[in-house]
Design a protein around this motif. Sequence first.
Motif, PDB file in Angstrom:
ATOM      1  N   ALA A  67       0.811  -1.219   0.000  1.00  0.00           N
ATOM      2  CA  ALA A  67       0.000   0.000   0.000  1.00  0.00           C
ATOM      3  C   ALA A  67       0.845   1.271   0.000  1.00  0.00           C
ATOM      4  O   ALA A  67       0.515   2.249  -0.689  1.00  0.00           O
ATOM      5  N   ARG A  68       1.923   1.291   0.778  1.00  0.00           N
ATOM      6  CA  ARG A  68       2.739   2.502   0.830  1.00  0.00           C
ATOM      7  C   ARG A  68       3.389   2.784  -0.515  1.00  0.00           C
ATOM      8  O   ARG A  68       3.570   3.942  -0.904  1.00  0.00           O
ATOM      9  N   ALA A  69       3.751   1.735  -1.246  1.00  0.00           N
ATOM     10  CA  ALA A  69       4.323   1.931  -2.575  1.00  0.00           C
ATOM     11  C   ALA A  69       3.246   2.412  -3.550  1.00  0.00           C
ATOM     12  O   ALA A  69       3.500   3.277  -4.399  1.00  0.00           O
ATOM     13  N   GLN A  70       2.043   1.856  -3.433  1.00  0.00           N
ATOM     14  CA  GLN A  70       0.950   2.301  -4.291  1.00  0.00           C
ATOM     15  C   GLN A  70       0.647   3.778  -4.055  1.00  0.00           C
ATOM     16  O   GLN A  70       0.461   4.548  -5.002  1.00  0.00           O
ATOM     17  N   TYR A  71       0.601   4.144  -2.793  1.00  0.00           N
ATOM     18  CA  TYR A  71       0.372   5.550  -2.440  1.00  0.00           C
ATOM     19  C   TYR A  71       1.477   6.443  -2.983  1.00  0.00           C
ATOM     20  O   TYR A  71       1.216   7.487  -3.601  1.00  0.00           O
ATOM     21  N   SER A  72       2.734   6.033  -2.785  1.00  0.00           N
ATOM     22  CA  SER A  72       3.867   6.840  -3.250  1.00  0.00           C
ATOM     23  C   SER A  72       3.855   6.978  -4.764  1.00  0.00           C
ATOM     24  O   SER A  72       4.152   8.047  -5.305  1.00  0.00           O
ATOM     25  N   LEU A  73       3.495   5.912  -5.453  1.00  0.00           N
ATOM     26  CA  LEU A  73       3.419   5.949  -6.905  1.00  0.00           C
ATOM     27  C   LEU A  73       2.295   6.889  -7.347  1.00  0.00           C
ATOM     28  O   LEU A  73       2.450   7.649  -8.324  1.00  0.00           O
ATOM     29  N   TRP A  82      -3.750   4.423  -8.484  1.00  0.00           N
ATOM     30  CA  TRP A  82      -2.851   3.928  -7.439  1.00  0.00           C
ATOM     31  C   TRP A  82      -3.310   4.375  -6.058  1.00  0.00           C
ATOM     32  O   TRP A  82      -3.201   3.614  -5.083  1.00  0.00           O
ATOM     33  N   HIS A  83      -3.849   5.592  -5.961  1.00  0.00           N
ATOM     34  CA  HIS A  83      -4.376   6.035  -4.671  1.00  0.00           C
ATOM     35  C   HIS A  83      -5.558   5.172  -4.253  1.00  0.00           C
ATOM     36  O   HIS A  83      -5.708   4.845  -3.071  1.00  0.00           O
ATOM     37  N   LEU A  84      -6.417   4.807  -5.213  1.00  0.00           N
ATOM     38  CA  LEU A  84      -7.569   3.979  -4.877  1.00  0.00           C
ATOM     39  C   LEU A  84      -7.133   2.610  -4.362  1.00  0.00           C
ATOM     40  O   LEU A  84      -7.692   2.091  -3.388  1.00  0.00           O
ATOM     41  N   LEU A  85      -6.116   2.025  -4.992  1.00  0.00           N
ATOM     42  CA  LEU A  85      -5.622   0.723  -4.545  1.00  0.00           C
ATOM     43  C   LEU A  85      -5.076   0.801  -3.117  1.00  0.00           C
ATOM     44  O   LEU A  85      -5.319  -0.086  -2.296  1.00  0.00           O
ATOM     45  N   ASN A 144      -5.866  11.846  -0.125  1.00  0.00           N
ATOM     46  CA  ASN A 144      -5.541  12.312  -1.468  1.00  0.00           C
ATOM     47  C   ASN A 144      -6.624  11.954  -2.474  1.00  0.00           C
ATOM     48  O   ASN A 144      -6.916  12.721  -3.394  1.00  0.00           O
ATOM     49  N   LEU A 145      -7.239  10.784  -2.304  1.00  0.00           N
ATOM     50  CA  LEU A 145      -8.331  10.404  -3.192  1.00  0.00           C
ATOM     51  C   LEU A 145      -9.502  11.375  -3.015  1.00  0.00           C
ATOM     52  O   LEU A 145     -10.160  11.765  -3.989  1.00  0.00           O
ATOM     53  N   GLY A 146      -9.750  11.768  -1.767  1.00  0.00           N
ATOM     54  CA  GLY A 146     -10.771  12.780  -1.516  1.00  0.00           C
ATOM     55  C   GLY A 146     -10.452  14.079  -2.227  1.00  0.00           C
ATOM     56  O   GLY A 146     -11.336  14.720  -2.813  1.00  0.00           O
ATOM     57  N   VAL A 147      -9.177  14.480  -2.202  1.00  0.00           N
ATOM     58  CA  VAL A 147      -8.761  15.705  -2.891  1.00  0.00           C
ATOM     59  C   VAL A 147      -8.978  15.572  -4.400  1.00  0.00           C
ATOM     60  O   VAL A 147      -9.459  16.503  -5.052  1.00  0.00           O
ATOM     61  N   LEU A 148      -8.622  14.412  -4.961  1.00  0.00           N
ATOM     62  CA  LEU A 148      -8.791  14.215  -6.400  1.00  0.00           C
ATOM     63  C   LEU A 148     -10.264  14.311  -6.801  1.00  0.00           C
ATOM     64  O   LEU A 148     -10.610  14.924  -7.816  1.00  0.00           O
ATOM     65  N   TYR A 149     -11.159  13.714  -5.993  1.00  0.00           N
ATOM     66  CA  TYR A 149     -12.590  13.835  -6.278  1.00  0.00           C
ATOM     67  C   TYR A 149     -13.075  15.264  -6.060  1.00  0.00           C
ATOM     68  O   TYR A 149     -13.926  15.761  -6.800  1.00  0.00           O
ATOM     69  N   ASN A 150     -12.552  15.922  -5.058  1.00  0.00           N
ATOM     70  CA  ASN A 150     -12.929  17.307  -4.794  1.00  0.00           C
ATOM     71  C   ASN A 150     -12.573  18.204  -5.972  1.00  0.00           C
ATOM     72  O   ASN A 150     -13.333  19.086  -6.364  1.00  0.00           O
ATOM     73  N   ASN A 151     -11.388  17.960  -6.566  1.00  0.00           N
ATOM     74  CA  ASN A 151     -10.886  18.808  -7.646  1.00  0.00           C
ATOM     75  C   ASN A 151     -11.283  18.317  -9.036  1.00  0.00           C
ATOM     76  O   ASN A 151     -11.081  19.037 -10.014  1.00  0.00           O
TER      77      ASN A 151
END
Length: 327
Positions: A141-147, A167-170, A182-189
């Motif tokens: 998960a940490r690698a998915q987030y970082s990617l 990758w954030h969703l995963l 960050n996924l919340g931010v992406l949906y917000n924007n």
Amino acid sequence: MQQHSVQANGATALFTHMKRLLVCLFAVLALCGGVAQAKVNVSVTGQGTTQDDQETLMWRRLIAAQGNVRAQYSLGVIFANGQGVPQDYYEALKWFRLAAAQGNTLAQFNLGVMYANGQGVSRDYQAAAQWFHLAAAKRYARAQYSLGVMYANGQGVSQDYQEAAKWHLLAAAQGNMRAQFNLGVLYNNGQGVPQDYQEAMKWYLRAAAQGFVRAQFNLGQMHEEGRGVPQDYQEAVKWFRLAAAQGYADAQNNLGLLYAEGRGVTKDYVRAYMWFNLAAAKGVSEAQGNREAAAKMMTLPQIAEAQRMARDCEQRDYKNCDEGMVQ
């Protein structure tokens, strides 16, 4: 920026409202400006701190030299963090490379971190992204987030918000709170996904439930503004309180505003001044002006009481500063 006038006892105070919904992604690989504070994973057994440190280290080296991947990874952690040995990123990098070459997921992730931060090697985002890809493909998960961060920021890869969202969703689905925020931010924007405030709220809630302060703050703002949910000042107070209790200065300022204007709470200039004072001490310029505005509505004894409350609150590390104020 908005300004609201409040009158009481013949006096007028002008409070400044700053709409500070956080619409910039948060990252260990700081998406909002430069890579910073990415930490090498330390969740291994054998910290190199027992009474047999040197002998243990010698045997670990021997085993690692024979190709034992766990020993190689462990040595990387020990040298990266200076556990019982002088910190040595070059030596850490050597052992992580050996472990990563054998497919060790955590070593691959840590190599990504070290390349991204320039620890023991020249900073190289492209190499970092390659190592993160390897670890992320194994569902780390940490690698998915970082990617996801690197795709959003265009670091080492072409900027691609759809890949960032993927990758954030995963990572978010595995409970990574930074990815959830960050996924919340992406949906917000509406970046890489259709703009959807309700979906943003869903992910902010998941991150906030884990104590992520920026998510708590954004929930407060969205309830205050009625974005993605019906406007609800009491809910805004609830989330700002949680963020303020973690020392988040903008939440402290916003909580002060709600007290000053009696939205979601009973109007209370003393408590408003207290929160403005705490936020101002952390450099929030709007809080400094709001504190002065609140002071115009108060007596000198009230100001002294608010200052005492602020000192007490700071000494308690901002915890339970609103005791007895649940509406």
